[in-house]
Design an enzyme around this catalytic site. Sequence first.
Site, PDB file in Angstrom:
ATOM      1  N   MET A   1       0.859  -1.183   0.000  1.00  0.00           N
ATOM      2  CA  MET A   1       0.000   0.000   0.000  1.00  0.00           C
ATOM      3  C   MET A   1       0.893   1.231   0.000  1.00  0.00           C
ATOM      4  O   MET A   1       1.775   1.377   0.854  1.00  0.00           O
ATOM      5  CB  MET A   1      -0.918  -0.009   1.231  1.00  0.00           C
TER       6      MET A   1
ATOM      7  N   CYS B   1      -3.936  -2.251 -10.077  1.00  0.00           N
ATOM      8  CA  CYS B   1      -4.176  -0.882  -9.614  1.00  0.00           C
ATOM      9  C   CYS B   1      -5.323  -0.238 -10.395  1.00  0.00           C
ATOM     10  O   CYS B   1      -5.321  -0.232 -11.623  1.00  0.00           O
ATOM     11  CB  CYS B   1      -2.910  -0.052  -9.773  1.00  0.00           C
TER      12      CYS B   1
ATOM     13  N   LYS C   1      -0.434  -9.905  -9.329  1.00  0.00           N
ATOM     14  CA  LYS C   1      -1.672  -9.477  -8.667  1.00  0.00           C
ATOM     15  C   LYS C   1      -2.570  -8.860  -9.726  1.00  0.00           C
ATOM     16  O   LYS C   1      -2.118  -8.078 -10.552  1.00  0.00           O
ATOM     17  CB  LYS C   1      -1.331  -8.440  -7.585  1.00  0.00           C
TER      18      LYS C   1
ATOM     19  N   GLY D   1      -9.464  -9.274  -0.801  1.00  0.00           N
ATOM     20  CA  GLY D   1     -10.688  -8.488  -0.788  1.00  0.00           C
ATOM     21  C   GLY D   1     -11.573  -8.806   0.391  1.00  0.00           C
ATOM     22  O   GLY D   1     -11.982  -9.955   0.594  1.00  0.00           O
ATOM     23  N   ASP D   2     -11.865  -7.780   1.205  1.00  0.00           N
ATOM     24  CA  ASP D   2     -12.811  -7.883   2.326  1.00  0.00           C
ATOM     25  C   ASP D   2     -12.359  -8.842   3.416  1.00  0.00           C
ATOM     26  O   ASP D   2     -13.182  -9.540   4.023  1.00  0.00           O
ATOM     27  CB  ASP D   2     -14.201  -8.274   1.828  1.00  0.00           C
TER      28      ASP D   2
ATOM     29  N   GLY E   1      -4.933  -6.238   2.858  1.00  0.00           N
ATOM     30  CA  GLY E   1      -4.578  -4.850   2.656  1.00  0.00           C
ATOM     31  C   GLY E   1      -5.204  -3.960   3.709  1.00  0.00           C
ATOM     32  O   GLY E   1      -4.738  -3.851   4.835  1.00  0.00           O
ATOM     33  N   ARG E   2      -6.332  -3.332   3.344  1.00  0.00           N
ATOM     34  CA  ARG E   2      -6.930  -2.303   4.211  1.00  0.00           C
ATOM     35  C   ARG E   2      -7.329  -2.826   5.588  1.00  0.00           C
ATOM     36  O   ARG E   2      -7.417  -2.045   6.539  1.00  0.00           O
ATOM     37  CB  ARG E   2      -8.157  -1.710   3.504  1.00  0.00           C
TER      38      ARG E   2
END
Length: 383
Positions: free
Chosen positions: A28, A112, A154, A216-217, A239-240
């Site tokens: 990130m 991206c 990715k 994801g999620d 990630g997040r």
Amino acid sequence: MTSTTSVLPGPLRLGALTVDVPVVLAPMAGITNAAYRRLCAEQGAGLYVCEMITSRGLVEGDEATRRMLVFDELETTRSVQLYGTDPRYVAEATRILCDEFGVAHVDLNFGCPVPKVTRKGGGGALPWKRGLLGEILTQAVRAAEPYGVPVTMKTRKGLDDQRLTYLDAGRIAQDAGCAAIALHGRTVAQAYSGVADWDAIAELVAAVDLPVLGNGDIWEAADAVRLVEQTGAAGVVVGRGCLGRPWLFRDLAAVFRGETLQTLPTLGEVATMMRRHAELLVALMGPERGCKEYRKHVSWYLKGFPVGGELRRALAMVSTLDELDALLADLDHMAPYPVSELGAPRGRQGSPRERVVLPEGWLDDTDGRDLCLAEDAAETSGG
């Protein structure tokens, strides 16, 4: 801790590289520097990937690019994500990473969704050009092969729901000799909005013979378990979900060992983590820049905790570690973790885009091997 009955994937094998816990920290921009990677690695095992760098920037000796290639002294496995649209630049950058920086894993970013990247045909736009994608992957794998370094990629589902590319990308990655492919279950048009499509990850698992990592999620360790059980993925990319929560990697390491663990730190324990993060940033960048970089993390660490606006603002403006210590002492260290935040999205979300910004005529064909795309020397983002 209690034992679970789920059959979970074991160590992640990427060529000659073995990752004991099949968990990868997603690169990130402005986040996953050496300080943050060490902070997360102190919590649990996994593969911690450096911020994305550009192939052209590395090949041409761009100073900003090389400054990003700083590794902590305890990083025994150096992993870097590379961005590029020109097979020659990508191949030479891969060789430099292996030869000069001792990198043990190279990941190529084709996910991206940022318009400034896709308008040049990079990131999530590039898999539309199947021929070009294959050439880039093949050249990168060849460049890394003499060093025994695995190359992975990715990607996303596709440009939008009408232009899906992920199954072709998986086949191309396999034919090129990639060690694995990570799929973010969103399209470029979705960016970070909506819900990740884990069914697409399962379809890719069924379609290829190389390891597939699901992305994801994943907000909690239980989400990672559900993803691999639902899709058959060989591991997960996070990630997040770890923003302001580096202890998530402790929970992930536990569940992949077959244990149940959910860390619910008090505000005092979070404050200790915040201080450690700032300390590592200052050691990496110096007091002024380290504290400035630290500020962006404050709102993530304090999300949901009962902290007044004035104290939040002050913590997000610190300029020294002594100042930070004084402010952290004013927190209610006994405040429990806000359980309402468990499973909640973190970081950027936004709305889906009406259209993906692409180079003129990009959709006219799906080959692209003869294209000469502009590639910035210092592009930064993520997928």
